[in-house]
Design a protein around this motif. Structure first.
Motif, PDB file in Angstrom:
ATOM      1  N   GLY A  19       0.799  -1.218   0.000  1.00  0.00           N
ATOM      2  CA  GLY A  19       0.000   0.000   0.000  1.00  0.00           C
ATOM      3  C   GLY A  19       0.828   1.263   0.000  1.00  0.00           C
ATOM      4  O   GLY A  19       0.525   2.227  -0.714  1.00  0.00           O
ATOM      5  N   CYS A  40      -4.389  -0.607   3.407  1.00  0.00           N
ATOM      6  CA  CYS A  40      -4.131  -1.838   2.677  1.00  0.00           C
ATOM      7  C   CYS A  40      -3.822  -2.984   3.635  1.00  0.00           C
ATOM      8  O   CYS A  40      -4.255  -4.120   3.437  1.00  0.00           O
ATOM      9  CB  CYS A  40      -2.972  -1.633   1.705  1.00  0.00           C
ATOM     10  SG  CYS A  40      -2.600  -3.070   0.682  1.00  0.00           S
ATOM     11  N   ARG A 142      -6.915   0.157  -1.303  1.00  0.00           N
ATOM     12  CA  ARG A 142      -5.650   0.776  -1.724  1.00  0.00           C
ATOM     13  C   ARG A 142      -5.752   1.321  -3.141  1.00  0.00           C
ATOM     14  O   ARG A 142      -5.359   2.460  -3.412  1.00  0.00           O
ATOM     15  CB  ARG A 142      -4.529  -0.267  -1.662  1.00  0.00           C
ATOM     16  CG  ARG A 142      -3.185   0.226  -2.184  1.00  0.00           C
ATOM     17  CD  ARG A 142      -2.319  -0.943  -2.624  1.00  0.00           C
ATOM     18  NE  ARG A 142      -2.916  -1.664  -3.730  1.00  0.00           N
ATOM     19  CZ  ARG A 142      -2.899  -2.997  -3.846  1.00  0.00           C
ATOM     20  NH1 ARG A 142      -2.330  -3.743  -2.929  1.00  0.00           N
ATOM     21  NH2 ARG A 142      -3.456  -3.571  -4.904  1.00  0.00           N
TER      22      ARG A 142
END
Length: 220
Positions: A19, A40, A142
């Motif tokens: 992420g 994420c 994300r």
């Protein structure tokens, strides 16, 4: 339990890497990189726990990183994302890094979500769905945060399919009374093989094709 704790910490670490690297490539500032990396890393499990709410025995399921025992996961996500922000300013990760990290994240979180749901007493179909949710939700969040089409919705990407294969494989192993640790590892490798196969050799499901040739004149 120690094995699961290791896997969860590893999943959070790799998810935060994926992420934060993805957000750094779209030139987010420090806050954006840390936020996106943490989303994420923690998003899949958060969505899973919110959806479940209670186990089959009526016990409340808190969002895992909000309880004292889960705070280390939050720290891992925040610290990893913070460090990545400064590292990538000096060193550009190789192309494909995000996809590799993302594939490992999907494999780990899919199995974590499946096993947690199984241990909580949920039916097999719920275990599969929660494994799928845990595996892909963080990546979806994300990609949306970085302005990209999520991998799970892109044609030619075995993303959710890989998670389904691994989750179902885990449940088959449990049906045959394979110990949970071995079932987890088998499921992890199933997800990884399908996902990396899709990346390396372009394995894919059939994509949409128009019923009519675009060159043909419409009857309407």
């Amino acid at each position: 339990m120690e094995f699961m704790t290791i896997c969860e910490n590893l999943g959070v670490l790799v998810g935060a890497l994926a992420g934060s690297i993805a957000s750094s490539r779209v030139r987010m500032d420090l806050f954006g990189v840390v936020t996106c990396g943490s989303i994420c890393a923690l998003g899949g499990g958060t969505v899973r726990d919110v959806l479940l709410g209670h186990d089959m025995y009526g016990n409340t399921i808190p969002v895992y990183w909000t309880v004292p025992s889960g705070l280390p996961y939050l720290y891992v996500a925040l610290i990893t994302s913070f460090v990545v922000f400064f590292v990538v300013r000096k060193w550009r990760p190789p192309m494909g890094t995000i996809r590799v990290m993302d594939a490992l994240t999907v494999a780990l979180f899919t199995m974590i979500g499946t096993q947690k749901s199984f241990d909580a007493g949920f039916p097999s179909v719920i275990c599969v769905l929660m494994g799928l949710c845990t595996g892909v939700a963080g990546g979806i969040l994300r990609d949306l945060a970085t302005g990209n089409v999520p991998y799970v919705f892109r044609p030619g990407e075995l993303y959710a399919t890989a998670a389904l294969v691994g989750s179902i494989g885990f449940l088959f192993c449990k049906y045959w009374e394979v110990p949970s640790t071995y079932a987890f590892v088998i499921g992890f490798f199933l997800v990884s093989i399908v996902r990396f196969g899709a990346i390396a050799w372009r394995w894919s499901l059939p994509s949409y094709q128009s019923l009519f040739d675009s060159s043909e004149k419409s009857d309407e």
